[in-house]
Scaffold this active site. Structure first.
Site, PDB file in Angstrom:
ATOM      1  N   SER A 133       0.773  -1.280  -0.030  1.00  0.00           N
ATOM      2  CA  SER A 133       0.061   0.050  -0.030  1.00  0.00           C
ATOM      3  C   SER A 133       0.938   1.418  -0.170  1.00  0.00           C
ATOM      4  O   SER A 133       2.177   1.161   0.044  1.00  0.00           O
ATOM      5  CB  SER A 133      -0.898   0.133   1.094  1.00  0.00           C
ATOM      6  OG  SER A 133      -0.233   0.081   2.325  1.00  0.00           O
ATOM      7  N   LYS A 134       0.282   2.395  -0.214  1.00  0.00           N
ATOM      8  CA  LYS A 134       0.918   3.580  -0.023  1.00  0.00           C
ATOM      9  C   LYS A 134       1.852   3.702   1.262  1.00  0.00           C
ATOM     10  O   LYS A 134       2.966   4.301   1.186  1.00  0.00           O
ATOM     11  CB  LYS A 134       0.041   4.698   0.097  1.00  0.00           C
ATOM     12  CG  LYS A 134      -0.468   5.181  -1.304  1.00  0.00           C
ATOM     13  CD  LYS A 134      -1.352   6.514  -1.260  1.00  0.00           C
ATOM     14  CE  LYS A 134      -2.088   6.802  -2.521  1.00  0.00           C
ATOM     15  NZ  LYS A 134      -3.440   7.051  -2.277  1.00  0.00           N
TER      16      LYS A 134
END
Ligand code: GLU
Length: 477
Positions: A254-255
């Site tokens: 994810s980010k």
């Protein structure tokens, strides 16, 4: 050896079907890559479909970034992209056919009713799903003029098995499938319907995508089966659900892990497209213990049997190692232009191209290459790094004066001659070569790391080299 990935009969047609709600992230890029390689390996067609039906979240900017990212990675498509949003009437047409032949039905349940139903399910710890209340009701019961959705009549008995090319055999009891919505109350098609209709109409033979879509496959199959019964020609595709990419900590990428669009790997990390291509290929696919693959080798070797069943972990170090490999393999003029763009207007691509064979030996990304090449374009007086300045003691400056004297007398400005002359001086001074090379490096490059010192002398040329050395050497009396 006969292939078992279902590619034996007919032409293979794959598709990459991104939803343009953000950048082309690594997971998407890898899905695109596997689809593309599978098509190319089998001499089939690679297609692209932009799933832009979610009008609120889809943006033109995201579409542009995805197309640019795919192009940069070297993934080309055999037909113009299909935009799902333009196919709404076809989706509706199929829904109506399903309705007409009794494979779908109108559901008039109101929001309040459905909320009550879910509350009751929650209270009795039942799975939350539509209970089929309009499935068996007579259409005559329909409140006149009331809004309705169209739901698929999913099979209630038996089970469905998918022979997934990555996950293996997966079976789900049909009773677990809900009668999900095909057309919303405003008449718009849902994702589940659109995907199946588009895959059919595009002639997709192999659906290769993230394993977060495996459940969807079980819900999508009944549409194929119904349409096959109604009009024939709706063969189900072969599925391959690829495990997701995880970060180093084992959590889904994810980010938070710094996962960004592929353009950031190009612009910020200085990664070559063939390196990211190679890295994404290895992220979930293997061929013995081979790490390095060219595009051509990947096309030759890629099969779905090589895709692993477990999630792969993203590893920046491995990506950079592969990048270093591909930098060394890359054309020097091409690298020179990439580096020149990083350095800016002071850089000269022709000079860089000439220097590239010695510059690229150690670099793992284009930024490192640019840093290592900067000395070629520095202007006198050179700016010294702290370490380089610390090296230039009085003793070191005195040594530079001696080096200057022998180099001024040197007429043969080649690596071999310069090395011989410098070694001779080191011997006569009874010093190791390093004692001479270190201050030379500082004087010539302003840093303490550079290509081999004789390479540096040749790259800078006689005049510039001597001027830089003299600028740091103890002035002669
Ligand atoms: N548009 C979907 C996504 O981006 C993919 C749908 C599919 O591959 O079937 O997750």
């Amino acid at each position: 050896m006969a292939s078992t990935d279902g590619a034996g009969t007919g032409t293979v047609v794959t598709r990459f079907a991104p939803s343009p709600t953000g950048y082309l992230h690594l997971g998407g890029a890898r899905t695109a890559l596997f689809n593309w390689l599978f098509a190319r390996h089998n001499g089939g067609k690679a297609l692209l479909r932009i799933e832009d039906t979610d009008k609120k979240r889809s943006t033109q900017d995201a579409i542009d970034k995805i197309l640019e990212g795919l192009d940069w990675l070297g993934l080309d498509y055999d037909e113009a992209p299909v935009f799902q949003s333009e196919r709404g009437s076809r989706h509706v047409e199929v829904a109506e056919k399903l309705l007409e032949h009794g494979y779908a039905y109108r559901c008039y349940a109101t929001q309040e009713e459905l909320e009550e139903m879910r509350a009751a399910q929650r209270a009795s710890k039942q799975p939350l799903r539509y209970d089929g209340r309009w499935r068996h009701r007579d259409a005559a019961d329909a409140p006149p003029g009331a809004p309705f959705v169209v739901r698929l009549k999913t099979p209630e008995d038996g089970e469905t098995t998918i022979e997934d090319k990555v996950q293996g055999r997966v079976t789900v009891r049909n009773g677990e499938l809900d009668d999900y919505i095909l057309l919303r109350a405003d008449g718009s098609p849902t994702y589940m319907l659109a995907v199946v209709v588009d895959d059919h109409d595009m002639g997709i033979t192999h659906v290769i995508r993230g394993d977060d879509h495996l459940n969807n496959a079980f819900r999508q199959l009944p549409i194929y089966h119904a349409m096959q019964a109604i009009e024939g020609g709706w063969e189900t595709p072969t599925y391959a659900h690829v495990p997701l990419i995880h970060g180093q900590d084992g959590a889904k990428l994810s980010k938070r892990h710094g996962a960004v669009g592929v353009e950031a790997y190009r612009d910020e990390m200085g990664v070559l497209p063939e390196a990211l291509f190679n890295y994404l290929l290895r992220l979930g696919w293997g061929h013995g213990d081979q790490e390095e693959f060219t595009k051509q080798q990947a096309i030759e070797l890629f099969t779905l049997e090589g895709v692993g069943k477990s999630a792969s972990r993203f590893d920046t170090k491995k990506l950079l190692n592969l990048n270093g490999f591909h930098i060394r393999e890359a054309d020097n003029t091409r690298l020179a232009h990439l580096v020149a763009d990083k350095i800016g207007p002071s850089a000269d691509a022709a000079v860089l191209a000439e220097a590239m064979p010695v510059l690229k030996v150690r670099a793992r990304d284009i930024n490192e290459l640019a840093e290592g090449a900067a000395f070629l374009f520095s202007k006198r007086p050179l700016q010294m790094t702290e370490k380089a300045a610390a090296l230039l003691t009085d003793d070191a400056r005195a040594i530079l004066a001696k080096i200057s004297a022998v180099l001024h007398a040197e007429n043969d400005w080649t690596i071999e001659a310069l090395e011989a002359t410098t070694k001779q001086l080191a011997e006569s001074l009874e010093l190791g070569l390093g004692k001479l090379a270190q201050p030379m490096r500082a004087a010539l490059t302003g840093t303490t790391t550079s290509p081999g010192i004789f390479d540096v002398l040749v790259l800078l040329g006689r005049e510039e080299s001597l001027a830089r050395i003299d600028a740091q050497a103890t002035p002669s009396e």
